[in-house]
Write a protein that holds these residues in place. Structure first.
Motif, PDB file in Angstrom:
ATOM      1  N   ALA A 154      -4.382   3.902  15.830  1.00 45.38           N
ATOM      2  CA  ALA A 154      -3.774   4.458  14.619  1.00 45.38           C
ATOM      3  C   ALA A 154      -2.263   4.423  14.835  1.00 45.38           C
ATOM      4  O   ALA A 154      -1.777   4.637  15.948  1.00 45.38           O
ATOM      5  N   TRP A 155      -1.528   4.131  13.771  1.00 45.00           N
ATOM      6  CA  TRP A 155      -0.069   4.090  13.846  1.00 45.00           C
ATOM      7  C   TRP A 155       0.519   5.074  12.851  1.00 45.00           C
ATOM      8  O   TRP A 155       0.017   5.224  11.744  1.00 45.00           O
TER       9      TRP A 155
ATOM     10  N   CYS B 239       0.628  10.227  17.145  1.00 43.74           N
ATOM     11  CA  CYS B 239      -0.731  10.104  16.616  1.00 43.74           C
ATOM     12  C   CYS B 239      -1.826  10.582  17.562  1.00 43.74           C
ATOM     13  O   CYS B 239      -2.937  10.853  17.125  1.00 43.74           O
ATOM     14  N   TYR B 240      -1.514  10.692  18.851  1.00 42.93           N
ATOM     15  CA  TYR B 240      -2.559  11.049  19.807  1.00 42.93           C
ATOM     16  C   TYR B 240      -2.253  12.320  20.600  1.00 42.93           C
ATOM     17  O   TYR B 240      -3.015  12.695  21.480  1.00 42.93           O
TER      18      TYR B 240
ATOM     19  N   THR C 284       0.803  -1.225   0.000  1.00 49.67           N
ATOM     20  CA  THR C 284       0.000   0.000   0.000  1.00 49.67           C
ATOM     21  C   THR C 284       0.834   1.273   0.000  1.00 49.67           C
ATOM     22  O   THR C 284       0.396   2.287  -0.517  1.00 49.67           O
ATOM     23  N   ASN C 285       2.006   1.267   0.611  1.00 49.11           N
ATOM     24  CA  ASN C 285       2.847   2.458   0.598  1.00 49.11           C
ATOM     25  C   ASN C 285       4.305   2.026   0.724  1.00 49.11           C
ATOM     26  O   ASN C 285       4.851   1.992   1.823  1.00 49.11           O
TER      27      ASN C 285
ATOM     28  N   ASN D 267       4.514   6.520  19.385  1.00 53.11           N
ATOM     29  CA  ASN D 267       3.253   6.547  18.655  1.00 53.11           C
ATOM     30  C   ASN D 267       2.162   7.301  19.411  1.00 53.11           C
ATOM     31  O   ASN D 267       1.365   8.019  18.810  1.00 53.11           O
TER      32      ASN D 267
ATOM     33  N   LYS E  52       6.207   1.841   9.605  1.00 54.66           N
ATOM     34  CA  LYS E  52       5.625   2.081  10.930  1.00 54.66           C
ATOM     35  C   LYS E  52       6.589   1.514  11.960  1.00 54.66           C
ATOM     36  O   LYS E  52       7.209   0.480  11.736  1.00 54.66           O
TER      37      LYS E  52
ATOM     38  N   ASN F 262       2.841   6.625  10.078  1.00 53.24           N
ATOM     39  CA  ASN F 262       3.624   6.231   8.904  1.00 53.24           C
ATOM     40  C   ASN F 262       4.748   7.242   8.763  1.00 53.24           C
ATOM     41  O   ASN F 262       4.507   8.451   8.782  1.00 53.24           O
TER      42      ASN F 262
ATOM     43  N   SER G 208       1.635  10.417   8.134  1.00 51.00           N
ATOM     44  CA  SER G 208       0.231  10.355   8.543  1.00 51.00           C
ATOM     45  C   SER G 208       0.097   9.355   9.680  1.00 51.00           C
ATOM     46  O   SER G 208       1.036   8.662  10.031  1.00 51.00           O
ATOM     47  N   CYS G 209      -1.116   9.288  10.213  1.00 47.43           N
ATOM     48  CA  CYS G 209      -1.463   8.260  11.194  1.00 47.43           C
ATOM     49  C   CYS G 209      -2.699   7.529  10.685  1.00 47.43           C
ATOM     50  O   CYS G 209      -3.685   8.171  10.307  1.00 47.43           O
ATOM     51  N   ASN G 210      -2.639   6.230  10.624  1.00 45.67           N
ATOM     52  CA  ASN G 210      -3.810   5.428  10.246  1.00 45.67           C
ATOM     53  C   ASN G 210      -3.669   4.009  10.742  1.00 45.67           C
ATOM     54  O   ASN G 210      -2.693   3.600  11.252  1.00 45.67           O
TER      55      ASN G 210
END
Length: 150
Positions: A135-136, A92-93, A53-54, A88, A59, A138, A148-150
């Motif tokens: 979410a982790w 992300c948070y 996907t990328n 993380n 991660k 990238n 990003s975070c997803n």
């Protein structure tokens, strides 16, 4: 009187089980809920690449030797896997935890808040269910910057 935290007791039980196994002893008893859902403690932070996907990002997640997807972390542990979790939680948070690799009160509190947010059991223990719901971040393989975070 000193109160022993249940998480410390669980970690001590896991360490005792490992020691007993190495010494050829037998330890009887039911595993904790976290241990039953996860095979072993996360032992390091791993850089996981997604070639499908990328292919230009990775991660940084807590991992263990063997099947890293089934590892756990809890209060009192100290290693690079805890550092990956802290990184993380910050990225992300929005937390500002020290990324010192020590799973203490602040890391536990942040994890409980995230567990509530993502809809998993808010017990402060990191395991497969929490990992899958979080979410982790990238990170770019070229620059190391968060994408990003997803």
């Amino acid at each position: 009187m000193i109160k022993i935290r249940s998480r410390r007791a669980k970690s001590a039980t896991a360490a005792g089980a490992l020691l007993a196994g190495l010494l050829g002893g037998v330890l009887a008893g039911a595993p904790s809920a976290t241990a039953a859902a996860a095979d072993s403690p996360c032992s390091y932070g791993a850089y996981l690449y997604n070639k499908v996907t990328n292919p230009t990002s990775y991660k940084y997640v807590p991992y263990a030797t063997g099947d890293g997807s089934k590892c756990w972390l809890d209060w009192g542990m100290s290693n690079t896997a805890v550092r990956a979790l802290q990184k993380n939680l910050n990225s992300c948070y929005g937390y500002r935890l020290a990324t010192d690799g020590d799973f203490g009160d602040l890391t536990e509190s942040a994890l409980i808040s995230v567990q509530k947010k993502v809809g998993v059991r808010a017990d402060g223990d990191y395991g497969p269910n929490t990992r899958d719901a979080m979410a982790w971040a990238n990170y770019s393989m070229e620059t190391g910057a968060r994408i990003s975070c997803n």
